[in-house]
Design a protein around this motif. Sequence first.
Motif, PDB file in Angstrom:
ATOM      1  N   UNK A   1     150.341  57.134  49.978  1.00 15.09           N
ATOM      2  CA  UNK A   1     149.421  56.116  50.501  1.00 15.09           C
ATOM      3  C   UNK A   1     147.956  56.557  50.544  1.00 15.09           C
ATOM      4  N   UNK A   2     147.348  56.667  49.379  1.00 17.58           N
ATOM      5  CA  UNK A   2     145.917  56.944  49.307  1.00 17.58           C
ATOM      6  C   UNK A   2     145.334  56.180  48.139  1.00 17.58           C
ATOM      7  N   UNK A   3     144.061  55.816  48.237  1.00 15.55           N
ATOM      8  CA  UNK A   3     143.417  55.178  47.085  1.00 15.55           C
ATOM      9  C   UNK A   3     142.139  55.909  46.694  1.00 15.55           C
ATOM     10  N   UNK A   4     142.000  57.179  47.182  1.00 18.22           N
ATOM     11  CA  UNK A   4     140.880  57.999  46.733  1.00 18.22           C
ATOM     12  C   UNK A   4     141.370  59.411  46.461  1.00 18.22           C
ATOM     13  N   UNK A   5     141.009  59.918  45.285  1.00 17.89           N
ATOM     14  CA  UNK A   5     141.476  61.226  44.823  1.00 17.89           C
ATOM     15  C   UNK A   5     140.295  62.018  44.277  1.00 17.89           C
ATOM     16  N   UNK A   6     140.225  63.272  44.675  1.00 22.53           N
ATOM     17  CA  UNK A   6     139.219  64.157  44.105  1.00 22.53           C
ATOM     18  C   UNK A   6     139.859  65.516  43.894  1.00 22.53           C
ATOM     19  N   UNK A   7     139.484  66.181  42.800  1.00 23.25           N
ATOM     20  CA  UNK A   7     140.124  67.454  42.542  1.00 23.25           C
ATOM     21  C   UNK A   7     139.549  68.188  41.366  1.00 23.25           C
TER      22      UNK A   7
ATOM     23  N   UNK B   1     137.255  61.240  41.549  1.00 21.23           N
ATOM     24  CA  UNK B   1     136.135  62.107  41.177  1.00 21.23           C
ATOM     25  C   UNK B   1     136.673  63.496  40.842  1.00 21.23           C
ATOM     26  N   UNK B   2     136.395  63.964  39.621  1.00 19.50           N
ATOM     27  CA  UNK B   2     136.660  65.367  39.279  1.00 19.50           C
ATOM     28  C   UNK B   2     135.436  66.155  39.718  1.00 19.50           C
ATOM     29  N   UNK B   3     135.603  67.005  40.703  1.00 19.11           N
ATOM     30  CA  UNK B   3     134.463  67.680  41.327  1.00 19.11           C
ATOM     31  C   UNK B   3     134.205  69.043  40.683  1.00 19.11           C
ATOM     32  N   UNK B   4     133.145  69.710  41.147  1.00 17.79           N
ATOM     33  CA  UNK B   4     132.753  70.988  40.552  1.00 17.79           C
ATOM     34  C   UNK B   4     133.744  72.094  40.893  1.00 17.79           C
ATOM     35  N   UNK B   5     134.130  72.161  42.152  1.00 20.84           N
ATOM     36  CA  UNK B   5     135.108  73.160  42.586  1.00 20.84           C
ATOM     37  C   UNK B   5     135.870  72.607  43.780  1.00 20.84           C
ATOM     38  N   UNK B   6     136.871  73.354  44.213  1.00 18.05           N
ATOM     39  CA  UNK B   6     137.782  72.813  45.218  1.00 18.05           C
ATOM     40  C   UNK B   6     137.140  72.653  46.591  1.00 18.05           C
ATOM     41  N   UNK B   7     136.193  73.540  46.948  1.00 15.51           N
ATOM     42  CA  UNK B   7     135.466  73.361  48.204  1.00 15.51           C
ATOM     43  C   UNK B   7     134.636  72.092  48.180  1.00 15.51           C
ATOM     44  N   UNK B   8     134.022  71.832  47.045  1.00 16.35           N
ATOM     45  CA  UNK B   8     133.286  70.587  46.817  1.00 16.35           C
ATOM     46  C   UNK B   8     134.198  69.384  47.067  1.00 16.35           C
TER      47      UNK B   8
ATOM     48  N   UNK C   1     143.072  62.213  49.061  1.00 17.84           N
ATOM     49  CA  UNK C   1     143.870  63.262  48.434  1.00 17.84           C
ATOM     50  C   UNK C   1     142.936  64.230  47.716  1.00 17.84           C
ATOM     51  N   UNK C   2     143.145  65.517  47.929  1.00 16.84           N
ATOM     52  CA  UNK C   2     142.468  66.566  47.161  1.00 16.84           C
ATOM     53  C   UNK C   2     143.528  67.286  46.347  1.00 16.84           C
ATOM     54  N   UNK C   3     143.345  67.330  45.024  1.00 14.13           N
ATOM     55  CA  UNK C   3     144.329  68.016  44.176  1.00 14.13           C
ATOM     56  C   UNK C   3     143.705  69.245  43.541  1.00 14.13           C
ATOM     57  N   UNK C   4     144.535  70.248  43.285  1.00  9.80           N
ATOM     58  CA  UNK C   4     144.036  71.523  42.756  1.00  9.80           C
ATOM     59  C   UNK C   4     145.200  72.401  42.304  1.00  9.80           C
ATOM     60  N   UNK C   5     144.884  73.374  41.479  1.00 13.32           N
ATOM     61  CA  UNK C   5     145.794  74.483  41.247  1.00 13.32           C
ATOM     62  C   UNK C   5     145.743  75.379  42.471  1.00 13.32           C
ATOM     63  N   UNK C   6     146.816  76.119  42.758  1.00 14.51           N
ATOM     64  CA  UNK C   6     146.810  76.966  43.950  1.00 14.51           C
ATOM     65  C   UNK C   6     145.719  78.034  43.916  1.00 14.51           C
ATOM     66  N   UNK C   7     145.215  78.393  42.738  1.00 12.12           N
ATOM     67  CA  UNK C   7     144.091  79.331  42.663  1.00 12.12           C
ATOM     68  C   UNK C   7     142.858  78.772  43.367  1.00 12.12           C
TER      69      UNK C   7
ATOM     70  N   UNK D   1     145.041  65.103  52.652  1.00  8.01           N
ATOM     71  CA  UNK D   1     146.291  65.380  51.961  1.00  8.01           C
ATOM     72  C   UNK D   1     145.987  66.218  50.711  1.00  8.01           C
ATOM     73  N   UNK D   2     146.550  67.412  50.639  1.00  7.44           N
ATOM     74  CA  UNK D   2     146.372  68.273  49.477  1.00  7.44           C
ATOM     75  C   UNK D   2     147.581  68.157  48.551  1.00  7.44           C
TER      76      UNK D   2
END
Length: 373
Positions: free
Chosen positions: A11-17, A42-49, A66-72, A95-96
């Motif tokens: 249940x989200x309609x915004x994703x950045x990662x 939005x594909x951001x510059x880095x995960x903190x961003x 939602x924030x998506x990322x590789x575990x690195x 939500x990660x």
Amino acid sequence: MRVEVFLEMIKSDFYTGVPDSQLKALCDYLIDTYGINPEHHVIAANEGNCVALAAGYSLATGKRPVVYMQNSGEGNAVNPIVSLISDRVYAIPIQFVIGWRGEPGIHDEPQHVFQGEITCDLLDKLGIKYTIITKDTTCDDLLEIVSEFDEFMDCGKSVAYIIKKEALTYDKKVRYENDNLVKREDIIEHILQVSGDDPIVATTGKTSRELFELREKNGQMHDLDFLTVGSMGHASSFALGIAINKPNRKVWCIDGDGAMIMHLGATAVIGSIHPNNMVHVLINNGAHESVGGMPTVASSVNIIELAKACGYQYVTSVNDLKSLDRELESVCERKCLSFIEVKCAIGSRSDLGRPTTSPKENKDCFINYLKRI
């Protein structure tokens, strides 16, 4: 589980990662459905961003992003997690969705192994409740998890879905391409034709893999090259450290647009120091190609003007090999900090391998070479 079902249930309609090959189904779905759309993706510059962007979205809308990322990327995200969204500070629930590279018991590349071992421990330390999604996770399982997570987020705490390999699927094939014609491997080969016995630092991903295989093809030793297999975005700073301390030798950094953008502050530091023996070559295909080809923001950034503003003394951009050769030959004679952007196509050989030496072996050979120059 189909990625469409997974996203509908959380249940989200915004994703950045930041894109990840383990999350290719998710990334392909988001690009196919939304593209790059500030209202939804939005594909951001880095995960903190990403964490900060998602937190702003949450405050403005009252919704759960939602924030998506590789575990690195957990490392890049730690600061805003503990000092911004934590329930001990502003209590902004996020939500990660985290791709689990280096999962214990599953073979992976060396740079992923340690991160894979500590992925869950880090989340525990950060106070983020998590669950692991596998190919066997059912909708009923997820429904129960989401219900539990909702209560947790109501208290201002964040949650994470750790995604194992092939746990999410997307049936549609998404193709990534641009209008550039020059191949990255050809660019690297042309650099090798002029770099001689100068040290080279190559960014993470396919750039290092192609450099290694070109040395093999040419029958050359690998001691001139440092292959930055992890720590995305830091190759240029690594090269700077060498250039400062080996002032009588040209030092080359072969960088990528996604990596440069990830830690763009390094460009300003390099420019401020402006070592006259450093050559920074940016291979710009506007894509996170090593993890699937999803776009970076490089196509909307004037990289050349940015490098000039940061203090690089010679800056140029080329989009063909003839022009590249001309610039490479001149830069060998030039005694100033130089920046060459090369516009590049997306794509690599289907049989591209990986280095057959370990990172420690690469480091030891490189150190021995640096001692001799």
